[in-house]
Design a protein around this motif. Structure first.
Motif, PDB file in Angstrom:
ATOM      1  N   UNK A 126      -1.004   2.686   0.589  1.00 21.65           N
ATOM      2  CA  UNK A 126      -0.814   1.248   0.734  1.00 21.65           C
ATOM      3  C   UNK A 126      -1.921   0.473   0.041  1.00 21.65           C
ATOM      4  N   UNK A 127      -3.096   1.091  -0.100  1.00 21.73           N
ATOM      5  CA  UNK A 127      -4.270   0.387  -0.612  1.00 21.73           C
ATOM      6  C   UNK A 127      -4.985   1.262  -1.638  1.00 21.73           C
ATOM      7  N   UNK A 128      -5.858   0.634  -2.437  1.00 26.01           N
ATOM      8  CA  UNK A 128      -6.572   1.348  -3.495  1.00 26.01           C
ATOM      9  C   UNK A 128      -8.077   1.388  -3.293  1.00 26.01           C
ATOM     10  N   UNK A 129      -8.605   0.749  -2.266  1.00 24.29           N
ATOM     11  CA  UNK A 129     -10.051   0.724  -2.051  1.00 24.29           C
ATOM     12  C   UNK A 129     -10.570   2.123  -1.740  1.00 24.29           C
ATOM     13  N   UNK A 130     -11.838   2.372  -2.110  1.00 22.14           N
ATOM     14  CA  UNK A 130     -12.396   3.705  -1.954  1.00 22.14           C
ATOM     15  C   UNK A 130     -13.570   3.769  -1.012  1.00 22.14           C
ATOM     16  N   UNK A 131     -14.421   4.767  -1.235  1.00 17.64           N
ATOM     17  CA  UNK A 131     -15.486   5.129  -0.319  1.00 17.64           C
ATOM     18  C   UNK A 131     -16.449   3.986  -0.020  1.00 17.64           C
ATOM     19  N   UNK A 132     -16.958   3.326  -1.064  1.00 12.81           N
ATOM     20  CA  UNK A 132     -17.940   2.262  -0.852  1.00 12.81           C
ATOM     21  C   UNK A 132     -17.356   1.132  -0.022  1.00 12.81           C
ATOM     22  N   UNK A 133     -16.118   0.774  -0.300  1.00 16.07           N
ATOM     23  CA  UNK A 133     -15.465  -0.285   0.475  1.00 16.07           C
ATOM     24  C   UNK A 133     -15.274   0.144   1.921  1.00 16.07           C
ATOM     25  N   UNK A 152      -8.663   2.275   4.191  1.00 13.07           N
ATOM     26  CA  UNK A 152      -7.712   1.203   4.488  1.00 13.07           C
ATOM     27  C   UNK A 152      -6.336   1.767   4.838  1.00 13.07           C
ATOM     28  N   UNK A 153      -5.966   2.896   4.242  1.00  9.52           N
ATOM     29  CA  UNK A 153      -4.695   3.539   4.597  1.00  9.52           C
ATOM     30  C   UNK A 153      -4.749   4.083   6.021  1.00  9.52           C
ATOM     31  N   UNK A 154      -5.889   4.658   6.409  1.00 10.26           N
ATOM     32  CA  UNK A 154      -6.040   5.121   7.802  1.00 10.26           C
ATOM     33  C   UNK A 154      -5.909   3.940   8.770  1.00 10.26           C
ATOM     34  N   UNK A 155      -6.542   2.817   8.438  1.00  5.34           N
ATOM     35  CA  UNK A 155      -6.448   1.641   9.307  1.00  5.34           C
ATOM     36  C   UNK A 155      -5.025   1.121   9.397  1.00  5.34           C
ATOM     37  N   UNK A 156      -4.308   1.176   8.273  1.00  2.00           N
ATOM     38  CA  UNK A 156      -2.912   0.746   8.293  1.00  2.00           C
ATOM     39  C   UNK A 156      -2.063   1.686   9.147  1.00  2.00           C
ATOM     40  N   UNK A 157      -2.335   2.979   9.068  1.00  2.00           N
ATOM     41  CA  UNK A 157      -1.640   3.934   9.938  1.00  2.00           C
ATOM     42  C   UNK A 157      -1.902   3.616  11.402  1.00  2.00           C
ATOM     43  N   UNK A 158      -3.149   3.353  11.744  1.00  3.44           N
ATOM     44  CA  UNK A 158      -3.501   3.016  13.130  1.00  3.44           C
ATOM     45  C   UNK A 158      -2.765   1.756  13.574  1.00  3.44           C
ATOM     46  N   UNK A 159      -2.728   0.749  12.707  1.00  3.73           N
ATOM     47  CA  UNK A 159      -2.043  -0.501  13.040  1.00  3.73           C
ATOM     48  C   UNK A 159      -0.559  -0.270  13.298  1.00  3.73           C
ATOM     49  N   UNK A 160       0.101   0.438  12.377  1.00  2.64           N
ATOM     50  CA  UNK A 160       1.533   0.669  12.507  1.00  2.64           C
ATOM     51  C   UNK A 160       1.844   1.520  13.739  1.00  2.64           C
TER      52      UNK A 160
END
Length: 285
Positions: free
Chosen positions: A260-267, A221-229
């Motif tokens: 930014x987020x706490x979700x892990x591998x399974x998510x 989710x942090x990678x996705x947020x980086x991509x978004x920003x």
């Protein structure tokens, strides 16, 4: 990125035909967002193999990993077209550099209405977007765990866009991000390449993603947020107060990716499955 040879059947047929492009389609773009009046395109380039003439079919893991990024971009940059790069081959293939050549070909063939392009690439795709980032339509280059060998050329130096460009172009935004636990591509080589880029006077963002590996799943989710920003910043759209990673010419500057987020591998795996099942290819370029 993995190291693998071509399939035996493909090699036999290619040798029989005496040419390397007979059994594969043209490079292209699969659009998952296609606003009719879109003047901007965000193009995602997936990873691959060191050497392979195999078919890069659409259900391989490196391609699937791009779908959540496409979803994040579609939701953030609603006026932009969003596409997934379609290569001819799985591999980089030495001096042929097929993914970079394919990327340049699709950029050259874009419709006239597309004025600006943001390139985002992972692994081998990260190498391809860096190589093709000097195309005149490109305004942003984001390399995610990019494969950047020590002798990789500096192609972004002398980019055609400048802040005062009479044609309306803007300065290219370049960010390279790498997980600290990556054992497939080397974060030290990414830092070395950023240092070489900065030595030319180009401001570059260098982001370290603590604790993540090459697949970018532990902190998906942090990678996705980086991509978004990054996408919003490259297109000149508002970003919240945390903004985009700092662009700097300081040779050794590295910034940590915020948690930014706490979700892990399974998510992260669920996110890939959800994006792939919910999104669909709407058109092709």
């Amino acid at each position: 990125m993995t190291r693998a040879g071509s399939s035996a059947s493909s090699v036999m047929r290619l040798r029989f035909m005496g040419r390397s492009d007979f059994l594969v389609s043209r490079p292209g773009i699969d659009l998952i967002a296609a606003p009719p009046a879109a003047a901007d395109l965000v193009l995602l380039a997936h990873g691959g193999e060191v050497d392979s003439l195999g078919d890069p079919h659409s259900w391989r893991a490196p391609i699937l990993r791009m779908w959540p990024f496409a979803a994040a971009i579609r939701d953030a940059a609603t006026d932009a077209a969003v596409g997934l790069m379609r290569y001819r081959y799985r591999g980089w293939n030495g001096a042929d550099a097929h993914p970079a050549a394919d990327l340049r070909a699709v950029l050259d063939g874009l419709p006239e209405r597309i004025k600006r392009v943001v390139l985002i690439g992972h692994s081998l795709g990260g190498r391809a977007v860096v190589a093709a980032g000097n195309h005149p339509k490109v305004v942003g280059v984001l390399g995610l765990a990019p494969w950047l060998p020590p002798d990789e050329p500096i192609t972004l130096r002398g980019h055609g866009h400048t802040a005062a460009d009479d044609s309306g172009g803007s300065a290219v935004t370049v960010v390279l991000a790498h997980g600290t636990d990556d054992r497939i591509t080397d974060p030290r080589l990414t830092a070395a390449y950023a240092r070489r880029l900065r030595a030319t006077g180009l401001a570059v963002g260098l982001v370290s993603v603590e604790g993540d590996k090459h697949a970018m799943l532990r902190r998906y989710a942090d990678w996705s947020e980086l991509v978004r920003r990054f996408t919003l910043h490259a297109l000149g759209e508002p970003v919240d107060s945390a903004g985009c990673p700092a662009l700097s010419t300081e040779p050794d500057r590295t910034d940590l990716l915020p948690r930014w987020n706490q979700d892990g591998l399974a998510a992260g795996v669920r996110d890939i499955v959800t994006a792939r099942l919910q999104l669909q290819v709407l058109d092709h370029l």
